[in-house]
Design an enzyme around this catalytic site. Sequence first.
Site, mmCIF file in Angstrom:
data_model
loop_
_atom_site.group_PDB
_atom_site.id
_atom_site.type_symbol
_atom_site.label_atom_id
_atom_site.label_comp_id
_atom_site.label_asym_id
_atom_site.label_seq_id
_atom_site.Cartn_x
_atom_site.Cartn_y
_atom_site.Cartn_z
ATOM 1 N N ASP A 274 0.852 -1.190 0.000
ATOM 2 C CA ASP A 274 0.000 0.000 0.000
ATOM 3 C C ASP A 274 0.886 1.238 0.000
ATOM 4 O O ASP A 274 1.847 1.345 0.785
ATOM 5 C CB ASP A 274 -0.892 0.002 1.243
ATOM 6 C CG ASP A 274 -1.877 1.153 1.232
ATOM 7 O OD1 ASP A 274 -2.937 1.007 0.602
ATOM 8 O OD2 ASP A 274 -1.572 2.204 1.848
ATOM 9 N N ILE A 275 0.584 2.182 -0.912
ATOM 10 C CA ILE A 275 1.352 3.430 -0.981
ATOM 11 C C ILE A 275 0.949 4.307 0.203
ATOM 12 O O ILE A 275 -0.236 4.602 0.392
ATOM 13 C CB ILE A 275 1.085 4.157 -2.311
ATOM 14 C CG1 ILE A 275 1.498 3.274 -3.507
ATOM 15 C CG2 ILE A 275 1.832 5.490 -2.354
ATOM 16 C CD1 ILE A 275 1.166 3.875 -4.857
ATOM 17 N N GLU A 318 -4.676 2.255 -4.424
ATOM 18 C CA GLU A 318 -3.217 2.340 -4.311
ATOM 19 C C GLU A 318 -2.618 1.068 -3.728
ATOM 20 O O GLU A 318 -1.510 1.063 -3.213
ATOM 21 C CB GLU A 318 -2.822 3.547 -3.451
ATOM 22 C CG GLU A 318 -3.235 3.465 -1.999
ATOM 23 C CD GLU A 318 -4.627 4.018 -1.711
ATOM 24 O OE1 GLU A 318 -4.921 4.295 -0.543
ATOM 25 O OE2 GLU A 318 -5.429 4.159 -2.669
#
Length: 415
Positions: A274-275, A318
């Site tokens: 996950d960004i 994301e």
Amino acid sequence: MHLDVQDDPALSAEVDRLLARRTRDIRLKGEIKRLFRARVWSQTAKIIRAWMIWVALLDLLTLALNMLMLPTAIAQSMLLPGAIIPPVVIAVVLAWRKPRPPWFEGTSLITGMFLILLSVALVGVAAGGEFYERQLNVMLFVAITAIIIFGIPLAWTVTIAALALGLYLVFQVRNPAIEHGSAVAGTLFFASGIFATVAARRIITILAQKSFLFELRDRRRVAELAKANDRLELLAKTDPLTGIANRRWMTETLNHLWGNDKRCLDGAAMLMCDIDHFKKLNDHLGHSEGDRCLVEVANIIQENIRRDRDCVARYGGEEFLVLLPGVTEEEAVSVAERVRKSIEAAALPNPGSRVSRSVTLSIGVAVQTADEAISPEQLQRQADAALYLAKQSGRNRVLLHRPDPAVHKHARSTR
């Protein structure tokens, strides 16, 4: 034989052009003619060989019956001309056992037919009397049957017809029992019937050619439809922004890898990536920069996994899911760290992040060993749980999912 024409635009255009014509105007040329010949050769050759063999058998049977039923002198006069047919038939059958150049096939067939027709006529000439004209009529019948059933080029068919009528005219003119005028009139009468048969044979051939053209066109359309379906299938399984697999494709891959028994035989690991603070990146730099970030992150992840075995998919806005078949915990964590460090080293800007001024990645890792019966859904939930802890504990880090000791302790107490 290769019938597909979708890779040859010129050939495909020629097929469409021919089908746009009136049926009687269809003329095959060049490569299409070669393809049609290859398509029908086997069936044509079988018909010609079978016809020849039956003619030889009927000839031998007729000669044998003549020996039994006719006066000896007449029957013996028929033997020599009747003996021409069997060796001719053998030669033609051998010539048509395998594909050969068209000129050779045409020469062998026309020569063989001429000798067979000549043999039938000479049997009547040798016997004389009532047999003279009877055998000439039989000769025409033999020619007509060949014209009807032989799917050969029109020029060959016309040649056989002309030879039959020529022999008929020559021997009728020499027939002492009729006048020359009657011989010519009889030839013209039979000519009308024979050339009507040739015309019918031509129509049959044209219809076969048209059917072949439809087959070529349909194969092309089916191939084009299959390609279009493949492209649609690929689009349905591909994330349009990053070009990597999407959630649907990954789900199908997991189901295939785990199989019906819900066990991955070689073991596997999942990385849920996950960004960090991606929403703030969009807020500060705009969605176009956010999209560029997603593409760069997807490329970096792909560069750090095994292209021939591992899989990566965009799983959410994301989020990226990475599947690593056949790895240990240490190997899975090592890959995750390599991905995380590569993202950090890329220094993609994220000025709104509370972790770093550049883009970072939090990764949860879950591993199933070969002897564990864990479904892909369970493994994914474990990777999600590890990701949640990684984000809770500060982000920009890799955490491996560990079973909750309290859960195990409770499980032991209930047994």
